[in-house]
Design a protein around this motif. Structure first.
Motif, PDB file in Angstrom:
ATOM      1  N   PRO A 236       0.819  -1.218   0.000  1.00 29.54           N
ATOM      2  CA  PRO A 236       0.000   0.000   0.000  1.00 29.54           C
ATOM      3  C   PRO A 236       0.848   1.261   0.000  1.00 29.54           C
ATOM      4  CG  PRO A 236      -0.037  -1.035   2.162  1.00 29.54           C
ATOM      5  CD  PRO A 236       0.709  -1.972   1.250  1.00 29.54           C
ATOM      6  N   ALA A 237       0.234   2.365  -0.328  1.00 26.82           N
ATOM      7  CA  ALA A 237       0.973   3.623  -0.461  1.00 26.82           C
ATOM      8  C   ALA A 237       1.623   4.063   0.839  1.00 26.82           C
ATOM      9  CB  ALA A 237       0.038   4.708  -0.987  1.00 26.82           C
ATOM     10  N   TRP A 238       1.092   3.615   1.977  1.00 23.49           N
ATOM     11  CA  TRP A 238       1.624   4.066   3.265  1.00 23.49           C
ATOM     12  C   TRP A 238       2.829   3.241   3.723  1.00 23.49           C
ATOM     13  CZ3 TRP A 238       1.440  -0.053   6.496  1.00 23.49           C
ATOM     14  CH2 TRP A 238       0.407  -0.991   6.316  1.00 23.49           C
ATOM     15  N   SER A 239       3.191   2.192   2.976  1.00 20.63           N
ATOM     16  CA  SER A 239       4.191   1.234   3.434  1.00 20.63           C
ATOM     17  C   SER A 239       5.514   1.370   2.691  1.00 20.63           C
ATOM     18  CB  SER A 239       3.641  -0.181   3.231  1.00 20.63           C
ATOM     19  OG  SER A 239       4.613  -1.162   3.559  1.00 20.63           O
ATOM     20  N   ILE A 240       6.613   1.110   3.423  1.00 18.35           N
ATOM     21  CA  ILE A 240       7.894   0.920   2.744  1.00 18.35           C
ATOM     22  C   ILE A 240       7.846  -0.404   1.999  1.00 18.35           C
ATOM     23  CG2 ILE A 240       9.176   2.228   4.492  1.00 18.35           C
ATOM     24  CD1 ILE A 240      10.280  -0.591   5.404  1.00 18.35           C
ATOM     25  N   HIS A 241       8.781  -0.634   1.116  1.00 20.36           N
ATOM     26  CA  HIS A 241       8.886  -1.920   0.430  1.00 20.36           C
ATOM     27  C   HIS A 241      10.344  -2.131   0.054  1.00 20.36           C
ATOM     28  CE1 HIS A 241       7.373   1.325  -2.141  1.00 20.36           C
ATOM     29  NE2 HIS A 241       8.258   0.915  -3.039  1.00 20.36           N
ATOM     30  N   MET A 242      10.908  -3.187   0.602  1.00 16.05           N
ATOM     31  CA  MET A 242      12.279  -3.576   0.279  1.00 16.05           C
ATOM     32  C   MET A 242      12.417  -5.046   0.617  1.00 16.05           C
ATOM     33  SD  MET A 242      14.406  -1.887   3.443  1.00 16.05           S
ATOM     34  CE  MET A 242      14.260  -2.518   5.116  1.00 16.05           C
ATOM     35  N   GLY A 243      13.419  -5.697   0.035  1.00 17.90           N
ATOM     36  CA  GLY A 243      13.579  -7.115   0.299  1.00 17.90           C
ATOM     37  C   GLY A 243      15.002  -7.578   0.097  1.00 17.90           C
ATOM     38  N   THR A 244      15.287  -8.742   0.682  1.00 14.50           N
ATOM     39  CA  THR A 244      16.578  -9.386   0.494  1.00 14.50           C
ATOM     40  C   THR A 244      16.348 -10.884   0.383  1.00 14.50           C
ATOM     41  OG1 THR A 244      18.832  -9.625   1.355  1.00 14.50           O
ATOM     42  CG2 THR A 244      17.049  -9.608   2.975  1.00 14.50           C
ATOM     43  N   GLY A 245      17.125 -11.550  -0.485  1.00 14.08           N
ATOM     44  CA  GLY A 245      16.886 -12.950  -0.769  1.00 14.08           C
ATOM     45  C   GLY A 245      17.973 -13.871  -0.256  1.00 14.08           C
TER      46      GLY A 245
END
Length: 278
Positions: free
Chosen positions: A240-249
Motif C-alpha cells: 500500500p501507499a503508506w508502506s515501505i517496500h524492500m527485500g533481500t533474498g
C-alpha cells in the motif's frame, strides 16, 4: 473465472496481526497453477493481479461479471508479463508471441484475451496487473529488448540491480499502469534500497526466478513500525501507499513491479533513511 478478494488494512491495524493474518491481507499466493487462470481483486487502488499457466487447452477471459461491467476491459487496462516458457496471447483476434520477460500491454475496450503455451512441458507463466483506466491506448507488445534498463545500486552494500521499464511513458504509454522487472546483480541480494514511500501510488511485487528452497524476506510497514513477509517463487505482495517496500533474498531472484495511483512520476517519492527504520 472466479476472483479472490483482498481488502488489505491500514498502518494502525498491523500491530494486531500475526503471520497468517499479515499474509492474508498483503499477499496473494497460488496464482500459478498448471492449466488454470486465477485473479485477485485487491482494494489497493482496485488493482487486480492474476496468473495463468496454460498446459492444455488455451485459457481465455473477458467477461466483466467479477468487476461489475459488461466486459473485463470496459474500464480497465492490463499488463501481462511472461515469466516462463514461450507462449502467445490473442487479443480480439490479433496474436502476440511472447518470449520470456516480454510484456503485453492491453488497452481499455478490448474484449477477449486467450493465452497458450508453445510447449506444455515448459509452459508460459503469464503474470497480470490490471487497473482502472480512463483513456483508450492501443494494445502493444513490448519485448525484452525494447525495455529501458536502468542500472542502480552499490556493490559494497549488496544492492546492485537492473530495473527494466516496460509499461512506462518513456517506453510504452498507458493511462495509469506502470510495469517492469528488477533483477539484483550476481552477488547482490537487496532490492529497492534505500527504502522509500510513495503516498500517491501503490505497488505490487511478484517474485520469480527463484529456486524452490530459496525465499525473499520482504519488509513492509511504516518506517518506525516494520514487519516482514517470507515469500517464494510466484508469490505476490501488495504494497500500500503508506508502506515501505524492500527485500533481500537467500538466493538469486527477480521481481515484477506494477504500480498505479495519482501519477507516473518516479521522482514522486519520500526517501527513508536506513537509520530511521525500526
Amino acid at each position: 473465472m472466479g476472483m479472490l478478494q483482498k481488502y488489505g488494512a491500514g498502518p494502525d491495524q498491523i500491530d494486531a496481526m500475526n503471520t497468517d493474518r499479515l499474509r492474508e491481507n498483503f499477499m496473494v499466493e497460488g496464482m500459478f497453477a498448471p492449466g488454470k487462470i486465477g485473479f485477485a481483486y485487491t482494494h489497493f487502488d482496485r488493482m487486480i493481479v492474476g496468473g495463468a499457466v496454460p498446459t492444455g487447452a488455451p485459457l481465455s477471459f473477458g467477461g466483466g461479471e467479477d468487476v461489475g461491467t459488461e466486459t473485463f476491459f470496459e474500464a480497465r487496462e492490463m499488463g501481462i508479463a511472461n515469466l516462463g516458457g514461450v507462449g502467445w496471447i490473442e487479443v480480439d483476434g490479433t496474436r502476440y508471441d511472447l518470449g520470456n520477460r516480454d510484456v503485453l500491454y492491453i488497452g481499455r475496450g478490448s474484449k477477449t484475451v486467450t493465452m497458450q503455451s508453445d510447449d506444455a512441458e515448459n509452459p508460459a507463466w503469464f503474470y497480470m496487473n490490471s487497473v482502472p483506466a480512463g483513456a483508450d491506448i492501443p494494445t502493444r507488445l513490448i519485448t525484452r529488448s525494447e525495455a529501458k534498463v536502468l542500472k542502480m545500486g552499490d556493490a559494497e552494500k549488496g544492492n546492485v540491480r537492473s530495473l527494466a521499464m516496460y509499461i512506462h511513458p518513456e517506453v510504452s504509454p498507458s493511462c495509469l499502469l506502470l510495469m517492469g522487472i528488477t533483477d539484483p546483480a550476481k552477488g547482490s541480494m537487496w532490492n529497492t534500497m534505500p527504502p522509500h514511500l510513495h503516498e500517491r501510488r501503490m505497488e505490487a511485487y511478484c517474485y520469480f526466478d527463484m529456486s524452490p528452497e530459496d525465499r525473499v524476506m520482504h519488509f513492509m510497514g511504516r518506517p518506525d513500525n516494520t514487519r516482514h513477509l517470507v515469500v517464494g517463487a510466484g508469490d505476490i505482495v501488495m504494497s500500500p501507499a503508506w508502506s515501505i517496500h524492500m527485500g533481500t533474498g537467500t538466493g538469486p531472484y527477480g521481481f515484477v513491479w506494477g504500480m498505479t495511483g495519482e501519477n507516473q512520476a518516479y521522482t514522486d517519492v519520500d526517501p527513508v533513511k536506513i537509520s530511521e527504520l525500526r
